[in-house]
Structure formats: C-alpha cells, structure tokens
Design a protein around this motif. Structure first.
Motif, short mmCIF file in Angstrom:
data_model
loop_
_atom_site.label_atom_id
_atom_site.label_comp_id
_atom_site.label_asym_id
_atom_site.label_seq_id
_atom_site.Cartn_x
_atom_site.Cartn_y
_atom_site.Cartn_z
N HIS A 84 -48.55 -2.34 27.48
CA HIS A 84 -47.69 -1.26 27.46
C HIS A 84 -46.46 -1.77 28.16
O HIS A 84 -46.50 -1.98 29.32
N PRO A 85 -45.23 -1.72 27.43
CA PRO A 85 -43.98 -2.24 28.18
C PRO A 85 -43.42 -1.15 29.12
O PRO A 85 -42.73 -1.93 29.94
N THR A 86 -43.97 -0.09 29.44
CA THR A 86 -43.52 0.90 30.54
C THR A 86 -44.39 1.46 31.45
O THR A 86 -44.08 2.38 31.94
N ASP A 87 -45.59 0.72 31.34
CA ASP A 87 -46.62 1.28 32.05
C ASP A 87 -47.61 0.28 32.76
O ASP A 87 -47.89 -0.61 32.18
N ASP A 88 -47.59 0.18 34.23
CA ASP A 88 -48.29 -0.78 34.90
C ASP A 88 -49.58 -0.74 35.00
O ASP A 88 -50.52 -1.50 35.08
N LEU A 92 -51.36 1.02 25.85
CA LEU A 92 -50.47 1.90 24.73
C LEU A 92 -51.27 1.69 23.80
O LEU A 92 -51.89 1.18 23.00
#
Length: 247
Positions: A84-88, A92
């Motif tokens: 997921h590019p925006t969640d640590d 996704l």
C-alpha cells in the motif's frame, strides 16, 4: 495447524483474506518448551484486527475484537499484506482498487433483476388527457393513489406479465424507460467484468469474456494464471512462514 482446520482450509482462509481484503492475520500459540515450534496456528478475521502503535512503532501490539477486546502480542501475529503506497500498517485490497467496476457490475445485475421482476416493462407515465369536462387533466384528490395501487396489484411483477392494460376514462400510458439494448446493459457488464479480471490479474477469457482474450488459447491463459498470479502468492506465503516460524 489447529483442531478446527486442516492444512488446505488454513491456507485457503489465509490467502482468501489476503486477496479479498489485502490483509491476513495468523496467530501462533507458543509451546511450553523453549525454542520448540508453535503448538497451533490460527487464522484471524481482518475486520476484527486493529493495530496499536507505541512511540515510533506503528504496530506495537494488536487488538482482536470478538464480543470483547483481546490484546495480542505482535510477535505472535503474522500480518501478510499487499503493498500500500500510502499506509504504513494495512495492505491495499485488490477489490478496493476495483471497487467502481464492482459497483457497476452489481448495479447492472440489480437493474436487470428489477426489470425482470417488473415483467420486462420499462417505466412509464400514466397521463390524464384533457377533455371538455376536465380541461386541465386533473384527477380528484386520492384518485391517483387508488389508480396507482390498482395498477401495481394487477400488473407489477411476474403475475402481470402478458396481461393487457385496461385504462378507464382519459388515462393514457406512455413508456419513458430505455430497453436493455438502449442502455447497453450487456456492454456495461462486459466492461466491468473485464476490468475486475485485469485488476486481480486473471485473464478475462478464464472468467467468461472470450471476446476480450489476451492469450492465444486457454492453455496459455491458465499457465499465466499460475506463473504470474498463484505461484507468486504462494511464494510470498512460504517466505513469510520461513521468516516467522523457522527461528
């Protein structure tokens, strides 16, 4: 892996959660003896899991909610996820990426089902024609509701299929809806299905869209399904198990 699941069901649940939700969680129960393998492995539902951060660690522990809330030690949990590019923390979901196509496909099915339930009749207008006695085409109060209820009772659904419509006085029926051809229902279904198949990395011809095929034959499509989809997923599961369980 545990008293309620065989190996195949355990792997199926783990991979199904991963592919559908983008996240899967496995819990290991430690043995009484130091440095021994886990005594049981369990799959946990992703919708019941919540990460608990602490300081700079975004996942210091987990909370599992079922009836009450139970804290789980992070070292006992294997969290498999898609990038997921925006969640640590959370992965996704492919279904999330395809959500608009999925919604379009579901709405097309709902529309077609409703049309069949209405006897394949498109919507229309029940118009009151003007006359010398009623120049403005206005019905007495309450009469419109009674007419609507009567038409629904006699003509709606399967029971009204094929029945001729008899309208009293100066009432006239005018069709206003589009036919399935006009609305391009089948094309909408095909476009949505093709997009969903491509997002989950399955050749469209394997799921019923031969007109959108991307391989020369089904044999090549099935080979690609394994080499480009299934085997990489299983490689991921193998590597995560090795990293988690082997020490």
């Amino acid at each position: 892996p545990n008293p309620k699941q065989g190996g195949a069901q355990y792997v199926e649940a783990t991979m199904a959660f991963t592919v559908l939700v983008g996240n899967s969680y496995q819990e290991k129960l430690e043995p009484d003896t130091r440095d021994a393998p886990p005594v049981e492995l369990w799959t946990l539902r992703p919708d019941r899991m919540q990460a608990v951060p602490s300081g700079d660690d975004p996942v210091a522990s987990w909370l599992y909610t079922l009836g009450g809330t139970k804290p789980l030690d992070a070292k006992h949990i294997l969290h498999m996820k898609f990038f997921h590019p925006t969640d640590d923390v959370y992965g996704l979901s492919p279904i999330g990426v395809a959500r608009y196509s999925v919604d379009m496909d579901n709405e097309a099915d709902a529309w077609n089902t409703a049309l069949i339930q209405q006897g394949m009749r498109p919507p229309g207008i029940l118009a009151v024609q003007s006359s010398d006695m009623n120049p403005y085409g206005i019905l007495p109060e309450g009469q419109g509701d009674r007419i609507e209820a009567k038409l629904t009772e006699k003509y709606a659904g399967k029971v009204g299929v094929g029945k001729p419509m008899f309208l009293e006085g100066n009432l006239k029926w005018q069709n206003t809806g589009l036919s399935p051809v006009d609305a391009a229902w089948l094309q909408t279904k095909n476009v949505a299905g093709y997009q969903i198949a491509r997002i989950i990395n399955v050749a469209p011809e394997l799921v019923g869209f031969p007109e959108s095929k991307i391989y020369a034959n089904v044999r090549e499509a099935r080979k690609a399904l394994y080499t480009e989809n299934i085997l990489p997923l299983m490689d991921n599961l193998r590597d995560e198990w090795n990293n988690w369980l082997t020490p």
